[in-house]
Design an enzyme around this catalytic site. Structure first.
Site, short mmCIF file in Angstrom:
data_model
loop_
_atom_site.label_atom_id
_atom_site.label_comp_id
_atom_site.label_asym_id
_atom_site.label_seq_id
_atom_site.Cartn_x
_atom_site.Cartn_y
_atom_site.Cartn_z
N LYS A 55 0.40 -1.20 -0.22
CA LYS A 55 0.06 0.36 0.12
C LYS A 55 1.07 1.16 -0.24
CE LYS A 55 -4.47 -1.07 0.50
NZ LYS A 55 -4.29 -2.86 1.21
N SER A 81 -9.07 1.43 8.40
CA SER A 81 -8.23 1.39 9.90
C SER A 81 -6.74 0.46 9.51
CB SER A 81 -9.54 0.43 10.45
OG SER A 81 -9.77 -0.76 9.88
N GLU A 213 -9.10 -14.39 -4.42
CA GLU A 213 -10.65 -14.10 -2.97
C GLU A 213 -10.16 -14.89 -2.31
OE1 GLU A 213 -13.59 -11.19 -4.70
OE2 GLU A 213 -13.65 -12.89 -5.63
N GLY A 217 -15.52 -14.20 0.61
CA GLY A 217 -15.63 -12.42 -0.22
C GLY A 217 -15.48 -12.24 -1.41
N ASP A 219 -16.58 -11.19 -4.24
CA ASP A 219 -17.64 -10.25 -4.25
C ASP A 219 -17.34 -10.10 -6.15
OD1 ASP A 219 -15.03 -9.21 -3.25
OD2 ASP A 219 -15.68 -6.95 -3.37
N SER A 313 1.57 -10.07 -0.26
CA SER A 313 0.92 -8.82 0.12
C SER A 313 1.35 -8.11 1.07
CB SER A 313 -0.52 -8.03 0.10
OG SER A 313 -1.23 -8.87 -0.11
#
Ligand SMILES: *Cc1c(COP(=O)(O)O)cnc(C)c1O
Length: 328
Positions: A55, A81, A213, A217, A219, A313
């Site tokens: 990130k 968060s 995924e 989850g 999606d 990651s």
């Protein structure tokens, strides 16, 4: 021309901005992992990145672009968060921009402290009664700050793509190296995989890009089969970095265009991968950080005999929680 939010040039430009600021993380291999899968696996350990996750790449690229603009804002706002909050706070400190992080009042103390330690101002909200987006937007308007979303932003996506750019270049330069045949990438909101897919398809066109995924989850998998963005309830999974409820409006078209397949893995496969990385490779990888590896290890896709890139990651997990998970 392609109509997609970013292209290879944007990822390359991000790499120039990040040069000497982000860590160029190594490429790691494991004879054990290769023997388990029959593949030649190349791990990109972004758990070793600054602040502990990829990130930082996207956040720094986005904030550096703001600094380049004619009218530089006094600072930025992010609501998160998790790793995005710490990434924005650190990038803001390095670039001399004020950072305001909107965080639930019950966020773990360790995350609040890490964010504050990087110089971020924390605004707490009640996650059951208040809307964080409304709070973020209100602060942005009142104080003239720019909102930096965690994935659905071209500069964030381009920054995340630099991890794959490095991986592809480094694997090509190895003595027995070459082009990647496959690349496994975790999927939350799709910022990381959209940057990864843009870089991979441009540099190694035959490379199959696989999203992974959490089973609870899925999606993005559902959105792909529906042909439009599908929103799910907040998933229950230990992969807290992938608890998104829908892909983004900028990330989804790139996933549709460039990602070959999206698979899912259950939480116990994430725990098994955490144990593998700690035991065999001496790496602390957080549950979300294990998604791509768990996908590659799962046997759902034929990886034998192939050169396979796997992005780890991130590695931000409370040590007590890490110990409890790997002990089970
Ligand atoms: C944010 C995050 C993800 C998911 O990334 P997206 O860009 O939202 O798909 C995966 N792993 C870690 C460690 C993260 O912090």
């Amino acid at each position: 021309m392609s109509g997609l939010a970013i292209g290879l040039d944007d990822v390359r430009a991000a790499a120039v901005r990040l040069h000497g600021v982000a860590h160029h993380t190594p490429v790691l291999t494991s004879a054990t992992a290769d023997a388990m899968t029959g593949a030649r696996l190349y791990f990109k350990p972004e758990n070793l990145q600054r602040m502990g996750a990829f990130k930082f790449r996207g956040a720094y690229n986005a904030l550096a672009r703001l600094k380049d603009a004619d009218a530089v804002p006094p600072g930025v706002v992010a609501f998160s968060s998790g790793n995005h909050a710490q990434a924005v706070a650190l990038a803001g400190r390095l670039l001399g921009l004020e950072t305001v992080i909107v965080m639930p009042s019950d966020a773990p103390a360790i995350k609040r402290e890490a964010t504050r330690g990087y110089g971020g101002e924390i605004v707490a909200y009640d996650r059951y009664t208040q809307d964080r987006e409304a709070i973020g937007r209100d602060i942005a308007t009142r104080r003239g700050l720019v909102l930096i979303p965690p994935f659905d932003h071209p500069d964030v996506m381009a920054g995340q793509g630099t991890a794959t750019l490095e991986l592809i270049q480094d694997v090509a330069a190895l003595p027995d190296g070459g082009a990647l045949d496959m690349l496994f990438v975790c999927v939350g909101g799709g910022g990381l995989i959209s940057g990864a897919a843009v870089a991979a398809k441009a540099l190694n066109p035959a490379c199959r890009v696989i999203g992974v995924e959490p089973e609870a989850g899925d999606d993005v998998r559902r959105s792909l089969s529906a042909g439009h963005i599908v929103r799910i309830d907040p998933p229950r999974t230990i992969a807290d970095g992938a608890q998104t409820t829908a892909p983004g409006h900028l990330t989804f078209p790139i996933i549709q265009a460039l990602v070959d397949e999206v698979i899912t893995v259950p939480d116990d496969a994430l725990v098994a991968a955490m144990r593998f990385f700690a035991g065999r490779m001496k790496l602390v990888v957080e549950p979300t950080g294990c998604l791509a590896a768990a996908g590659a290890f799962s046997g759902q896709l034929d990886v034998a005999g192939k050169r396979v890139g796997v992005i780890l990651s991130g590695g931000n997990i409370d040590l007590d929680r890490f110990a409890a998970l790997v002990a089970a």
